[in-house]
Design an enzyme around this catalytic site. Structure first.
Site, PDB file in Angstrom:
ATOM      1  N   ASN A   1       6.826  -4.547   1.894  1.00 45.59           N
ATOM      2  CA  ASN A   1       6.130  -3.359   1.416  1.00 45.59           C
ATOM      3  C   ASN A   1       4.714  -3.380   1.976  1.00 45.59           C
ATOM      4  OD1 ASN A   1       4.263  -1.910  -0.553  1.00 45.59           O
ATOM      5  ND2 ASN A   1       6.245  -1.309  -1.365  1.00 45.59           N
TER       6      ASN A   1
ATOM      7  N   ILE B   1      10.931   5.500  -8.537  1.00 42.77           N
ATOM      8  CA  ILE B   1       9.561   5.969  -8.496  1.00 42.77           C
ATOM      9  C   ILE B   1       8.593   4.781  -8.556  1.00 42.77           C
ATOM     10  CG2 ILE B   1      10.017   8.194  -9.578  1.00 42.77           C
ATOM     11  CD1 ILE B   1       9.188   7.044 -12.274  1.00 42.77           C
TER      12      ILE B   1
ATOM     13  N   GLY C   1      12.567   2.037 -11.793  1.00 44.79           N
ATOM     14  CA  GLY C   1      11.862   2.530 -12.973  1.00 44.79           C
ATOM     15  C   GLY C   1      12.487   2.088 -14.278  1.00 44.79           C
TER      16      GLY C   1
ATOM     17  N   LYS D   1       5.383  -8.105  -2.417  1.00 49.14           N
ATOM     18  CA  LYS D   1       4.163  -7.458  -2.898  1.00 49.14           C
ATOM     19  C   LYS D   1       3.521  -6.768  -1.696  1.00 49.14           C
ATOM     20  CE  LYS D   1       0.120  -7.841  -5.676  1.00 49.14           C
ATOM     21  NZ  LYS D   1       0.279  -6.450  -6.113  1.00 49.14           N
TER      22      LYS D   1
ATOM     23  N   THR E   1       4.809   3.686 -10.263  1.00 41.92           N
ATOM     24  CA  THR E   1       4.410   3.832 -11.673  1.00 41.92           C
ATOM     25  C   THR E   1       3.763   5.191 -11.955  1.00 41.92           C
ATOM     26  OG1 THR E   1       2.323   2.774 -11.113  1.00 41.92           O
ATOM     27  CG2 THR E   1       4.047   1.360 -12.021  1.00 41.92           C
TER      28      THR E   1
ATOM     29  N   THR F   1       9.536  -4.536 -13.697  1.00 42.79           N
ATOM     30  CA  THR F   1       8.905  -5.137 -14.875  1.00 42.79           C
ATOM     31  C   THR F   1       9.815  -6.134 -15.594  1.00 42.79           C
ATOM     32  OG1 THR F   1       7.560  -3.164 -15.109  1.00 42.79           O
ATOM     33  CG2 THR F   1       7.786  -4.514 -17.069  1.00 42.79           C
TER      34      THR F   1
ATOM     35  N   CYS G   1       0.724   4.002  -4.575  1.00 42.71           N
ATOM     36  CA  CYS G   1       0.027   3.158  -5.560  1.00 42.71           C
ATOM     37  C   CYS G   1      -1.023   3.993  -6.281  1.00 42.71           C
ATOM     38  CB  CYS G   1      -0.636   1.956  -4.908  1.00 42.71           C
ATOM     39  SG  CYS G   1      -1.511   0.932  -6.113  1.00 42.71           S
TER      40      CYS G   1
END
Lengths: 306, 288
Positions: A102, A194, A246, A48, A196, A269, A134
């Site tokens: 990240n 990519i 993605g 994260k 979001t 996701t 972001c």
């Protein structure tokens, strides 16, 4: 037969055992997913986003389900780089998995300061991924919108960091390949894409936006075709490795990304719905390659017949 | 606020961890109060789950649904767990169509559990609407542990008598059971918090000093009022929170709740309902 299939790849001199990575913001710092599988089985874990100072993140509501996709605006909630090094890195080090950290910042200086602090741990960090994209905080996205700013950010972080730099790009731009080319020229070792897509949803009973941040980032299966088109475009514009992200839900999606030029992919996701999805994808990718008699990723990457 | 992962029912050297299961449906039928009672064959979860724990079920309903849906565990019996739910959205509506011997993909057991009340406390349980399940599980668990039924007071609130879930089953436990309806069609008239307030006022007037522990689950406005009552009467209060939950096991940070936190410069932080919760001390929650 299975043993002969080589899923490994190399990016900027770093070895990755396979191309299935966990995307930033969808695997925390690895602790929770380690309840479900051994992290050393995956290609890499991308943490994260870490910032210079801790951030509380946005108030709820932070998420909303939109058909077969979802919106989020978490607001880069994170423990800050010092606490990350102190309390999260030791656990990650023990997992023996490739680690990509990240990072984000409000200024180039903040990014550089995080890079500097991570240098002490560079022997256990495979790469730093710059969150330039972001959509949910005022900082961040600008670096992905303006090629000059992207170039400056990457040049400066490259000059500070001792590990490879991956530039994570936003799809919310007019021409993503322009930013990708600028990033490559500035010295980025790889491009990931990519992040979001900006989206919004409203409750028609209360007239209120579904997210406290009003807008959020759309992720999940609906964004996959957008991501694949952008990976294809960027792959044809740069020569550094491209990492596809993605809406990946299974191995077929991975192959699609790879055919369009992704050397590796990040699962995002899908981890929320099936915490073991990345492991299942690695196995089914191997089986598919075996059925086709493919021996390495070179047989697939960029092989789309367009 | 440490995470208590199913304490008490595991060997100390083998911590229970949530896992992904395919659970066979034993039964799925209508229950009182427009609710449905789902029984699942889930040996691993049944043997380790605690009151407050939940499972994340994947309900692949036609035309959408990306996330799993969280369901509080009503109780466990041998190899089975039970879930009490209402068909309120598309996912739960579709769940009513599942029949015995079909399977559901589940992750569980997830979340923390309640802290136990004092042995001689007056124990007040307040469930609003479909907030009953974790409290029913808690009541059963406390009775199993030797707490006296006469010390347990279960307030079950709904819009009207027809919407009261599981009222007879709660009464069958032998605890003091109070129906509270908004339209007054049964029991006390008003919100479930009205019943709790009347009870607390009564306790205050009794000459024998007795500690009270309050447990509540229901919609956020109700829990907010419960928190205020707990503060006013200075009693321990734990809340079982609900939230939208993309993952349910702590990786997405989506189900955040704002809590007091002296260790941050802001004086607050966001905790995950799924991972640090769903049970929180009422005094920790910052209501906005």
């Amino acid at each position: 037969m299975m043993e002969k299939i080589d899923l490994s790849l190399e990016i900027a001199g770093k070895e990755f055992k396979n191309p299935i990575w966990l995307a930033s913001g969808t695997c925390g710092y690895g602790e929770e997913l380690a309840d479900f599988f051994k992290l050393d089985q995956i290609g890499a874990i991308v943490t994260k986003t870490i910032t210079k100072e801790p951030r509380p993140g946005h108030p709820p509501p932070r998420v909303f389900e939109t058909g077969y996709g979802m919106l989020n605006a978490i607001g880069l909630q994170n423990v800050g780089v010092d606490e990350f090094i102190e309390s999260k890195l030791p656990f990650l080090e023990k997992q023996n998995a490739n680690l990509i950290v990240n990072i984000a910042g409000r200024s180039v200086e903040e990014y550089c300061s995080v890079c500097e602090k991570l240098n002490d741990a560079s022997q256990i960090i495979s790469a730093i991924e710059l969150n330039m994209s972001c959509p949910n905080v005022t900082d961040g996205l600008e670096f992905s919108k303006n090629p000059k700013l992207a170039e400056e950010l990457i040049k400066r972080t490259k000059s500070v960091a001792t590990c490879p730099i991956i530039a994570k790009l936003s799809p919310n731009v007019a021409d993503i390949s322009e930013i990708a080319v600028a990033s490559e020229q500035a010295g980025a070792d790889a491009i990931s894409l990519i992040n979001t897509l900006v989206g919004m949803a409203v409750d028609i009973e209360t007239f209120k936006p579904r997210l406290s941040n009003v807008t959020g980032g759309l992720s999940g299966p609906p964004i996959k075709p957008v991501a694949i088109a952008m990976v294809y475009k960027v792959y044809n514009s740069v020569s550094v490795p491209v990492i596809g992200i993605g809406g990946i839900m299974d191995y077929r999606d991975v192959i699609e990304f790879m055919l369009c030029g992704a050397s590796a992919v990040q699962i995002g996701t899908a981890n929320f719905i099936n915490p073991r999805i990345s492991i299942e994808i690695i196995e089914s990718l191997k089986r598919w390659m075996e059925s086709r008699d493919y021996r390495s990723l070179n047989d697939i990457v960029g092989k789309v017949r367009a | 606020m440490e995470r208590r992962r199913c304490p008490g029912k595991k060997a100390p050297d083998s911590p229970y961890m949530p896992d992904i299961y395919r659970l066979r449906i034993i039964s799925n039928s209508e229950a009182a109060g427009d609710a449905y009672l789902l029984t699942l064959h889930a040996p691993q979860i049944a043997r380790s789950c605690q009151p407050g724990n939940f499972v994340q079920l994947k309900i692949d309903f036609p035309g959408g649904g990306l996330w799993r849906r969280p369901f509080s565990i009503l109780d466990s019996d041998g190899d089975n767990i039970r879930i009490l739910y209402k068909a309120l959205g598309r996912g739960t509506s579709y769940l009513t169509c599942f029949t015995p011997d079909m399977e559901l993909n589940a992750i569980g057991a997830l979340g923390n559990s309640f802290s136990e009340p004092g042995r001689l406390d007056s124990i007040v349980l307040a469930g609003g609407g479909i907030g009953v399940p974790p409290l029913y599980f808690l009541a059963k668990d406390l009775l199993d542990k030797g707490y006296l039924p006469e010390n347990i007071h279960f307030f079950n609130g709904a819009a009207d008598a027809g919407a009261l879930v599981f009222l007879d089953e709660i009464a069958d436990l032998g605890v003091s059971t109070y129906a509270v309806t908004e339209d007054g069609s049964m029991g006390i008239k008003g919100f479930v918090t009205e019943g709790v307030m009347q009870f607390l006022m009564g306790v205050k007037k009794t000459p024998v000093k007795k500690d009270t522990s309050l447990y509540a689950c229901g919609p956020n406005p109700m829990l907010h009022v419960v928190s205020k009552l707990a503060e006013e009467y200075d009693i321990n209060c734990q809340l079982a929170l609900e939230s939208l939950m993309p993952c349910g096991f702590g990786i997405c940070m989506g189900c955040a709740v704002k809590v007091r936190d002296k260790n941050t410069t802001e004086g607050y932080s966001f905790r995950r309902v799924c991972h640090e919760g769903p049970i929180f001390n009422a005094r920790d929650i910052i209501w906005e």
